[in-house]
Enzyme design. Sequence first.
Site, mmCIF file in Angstrom:
data_model
loop_
_atom_site.group_PDB
_atom_site.id
_atom_site.type_symbol
_atom_site.label_atom_id
_atom_site.label_comp_id
_atom_site.label_asym_id
_atom_site.label_seq_id
_atom_site.Cartn_x
_atom_site.Cartn_y
_atom_site.Cartn_z
ATOM 1 N N ASP A 21 0.821 -1.207 0.000
ATOM 2 C CA ASP A 21 0.000 0.000 0.000
ATOM 3 C C ASP A 21 0.857 1.261 0.000
ATOM 4 O O ASP A 21 1.967 1.264 0.537
ATOM 5 C CB ASP A 21 -0.918 -0.028 1.239
ATOM 6 C CG ASP A 21 -2.034 0.990 1.151
ATOM 7 O OD1 ASP A 21 -2.417 1.366 0.027
ATOM 8 O OD2 ASP A 21 -2.526 1.410 2.217
ATOM 9 N N ASN A 69 -10.992 -2.247 -5.410
ATOM 10 C CA ASN A 69 -10.172 -1.365 -6.259
ATOM 11 C C ASN A 69 -10.793 -1.139 -7.641
ATOM 12 O O ASN A 69 -10.421 -0.197 -8.344
ATOM 13 C CB ASN A 69 -8.745 -1.909 -6.422
ATOM 14 C CG ASN A 69 -7.889 -1.783 -5.171
ATOM 15 O OD1 ASN A 69 -6.998 -2.593 -4.919
ATOM 16 N ND2 ASN A 69 -8.140 -0.752 -4.359
HETATM 17 C C1 IPE Z 1 -5.528 -2.590 -0.217
HETATM 18 O O1 IPE Z 1 -5.144 -1.270 -0.374
HETATM 19 C C2 IPE Z 1 -5.503 -3.295 -1.534
HETATM 20 C C3 IPE Z 1 -4.179 -3.497 -2.125
HETATM 21 C C4 IPE Z 1 -3.046 -3.186 -1.599
HETATM 22 C C5 IPE Z 1 -4.198 -4.140 -3.412
HETATM 23 P P1 IPE Z 1 -6.216 -0.104 -0.525
HETATM 24 O O2 IPE Z 1 -5.477 1.158 -0.695
HETATM 25 O O3 IPE Z 1 -7.194 -0.453 -1.591
HETATM 26 O O4 IPE Z 1 -6.976 -0.161 0.881
HETATM 27 P P2 IPE Z 1 -7.828 0.933 1.642
HETATM 28 O O5 IPE Z 1 -8.891 1.394 0.696
HETATM 29 O O6 IPE Z 1 -6.911 2.038 2.001
HETATM 30 O O7 IPE Z 1 -8.348 0.232 2.843
HETATM 31 C C1 IPE Z 2 -1.449 0.312 -3.361
HETATM 32 O O1 IPE Z 2 -1.252 1.677 -3.345
HETATM 33 C C2 IPE Z 2 -1.716 -0.252 -4.729
HETATM 34 C C3 IPE Z 2 -3.103 -0.680 -4.972
HETATM 35 C C4 IPE Z 2 -4.083 -0.626 -4.107
HETATM 36 C C5 IPE Z 2 -3.393 -1.190 -6.288
HETATM 37 P P1 IPE Z 2 -2.454 2.706 -3.370
HETATM 38 O O2 IPE Z 2 -2.813 2.959 -4.789
HETATM 39 O O3 IPE Z 2 -3.569 2.247 -2.531
HETATM 40 O O4 IPE Z 2 -1.795 4.001 -2.762
HETATM 41 P P2 IPE Z 2 -2.397 4.944 -1.636
HETATM 42 O O5 IPE Z 2 -2.772 4.060 -0.488
HETATM 43 O O6 IPE Z 2 -3.571 5.636 -2.223
HETATM 44 O O7 IPE Z 2 -1.281 5.868 -1.287
HETATM 45 MG MG MG Z 3 -4.034 2.449 -0.572
#
Ligand code: IPE
Ligand code: IPE
Ligand code: MG
Length: 246
Positions: A21, A69
């Site tokens: 993340d 997502n």
């Molecule tokens: C969790 O991260 C999913 C992945 C890392 C693929 P998110 O960024 O989607 O989670 P939330 O929305 O902050 O809980």
């Molecule tokens: C994790 O990084 C990757 C996926 C969830 C695909 P994020 O895209 O969630 O990045 P933040 O959490 O918004 O910084």
């Molecule tokens: Mg995230």
Amino acid sequence: MHTLADVDKNKIPKHVAVIMDGNGRWAKQRGKLRVFGHENGVEAVRRTVENCAKLQIDYLTLYAFSTENWNRPKLEVQTLMKLLVASLRKELKTLNKNNIRLKTIGNIDSLPSKAQKELQEVISKTSSNTGTTLTLALSYGSREELKSAVKEIASKVKNNIISLENIDETVINTHLYTHFLPDVDLLIRTSGEQRISNFLLWQIAYAELYFIDVFWPDFSEHHLVEAILSYQNRERRFGKTSEQLN
Ligand code: IPE
Ligand code: IPE
Ligand code: MG
């Protein structure tokens, strides 16, 4: 700073899972678009996979894309899918060189057909590798996984394939996407968030949790080592008393 050599080879977690993340925030910090963060996240994936193979971790499971997502802006979703296809193409050689076997969990049918094709190819071309099993969680949601398992088991009971009395934890396990994986030993989440976000709810029942305040693109060898050293310093009691373990 610790390196791979500092890890106790006799206490390696069998199954490490990672919620990768913080790509978006990493990019934002640099005044760039979120997709720039995802592009840079790929390098951290490669690093982590190679380091886990070096440590002879049997199972590494990476949360790459959740069912939730799909609700992100269309351009971001498209970029993530494109990056997936491109990386699979690029990494096949390295996976084979490191004896890594690729697997997936999640609703793979919902991915673009190009991504499905590429995944199938890499899965089949790495299937005889005997080192680390790398599992990508793609369009994965734990609640969806549990819902599908319940439906399947219910239908088998209805059709007299299994009896109600015989439903136990093993039966449930065999109906999950993760039927080929052992329970998670160590769950790492980067970015500073301390939540599970619908990842492996059943499978982390007794996992050690490790949250680190580093965005995914910056996650490096020594962060991985710190996580494993922390794991190695914990006492896993599984409900028993400390005295019973010794
Ligand atoms: C969790 O991260 C999913 C992945 C890392 C693929 P998110 O960024 O989607 O989670 P939330 O929305 O902050 O809980
Ligand atoms: C994790 O990084 C990757 C996926 C969830 C695909 P994020 O895209 O969630 O990045 P933040 O959490 O918004 O910084
Ligand atoms: Mg995230």
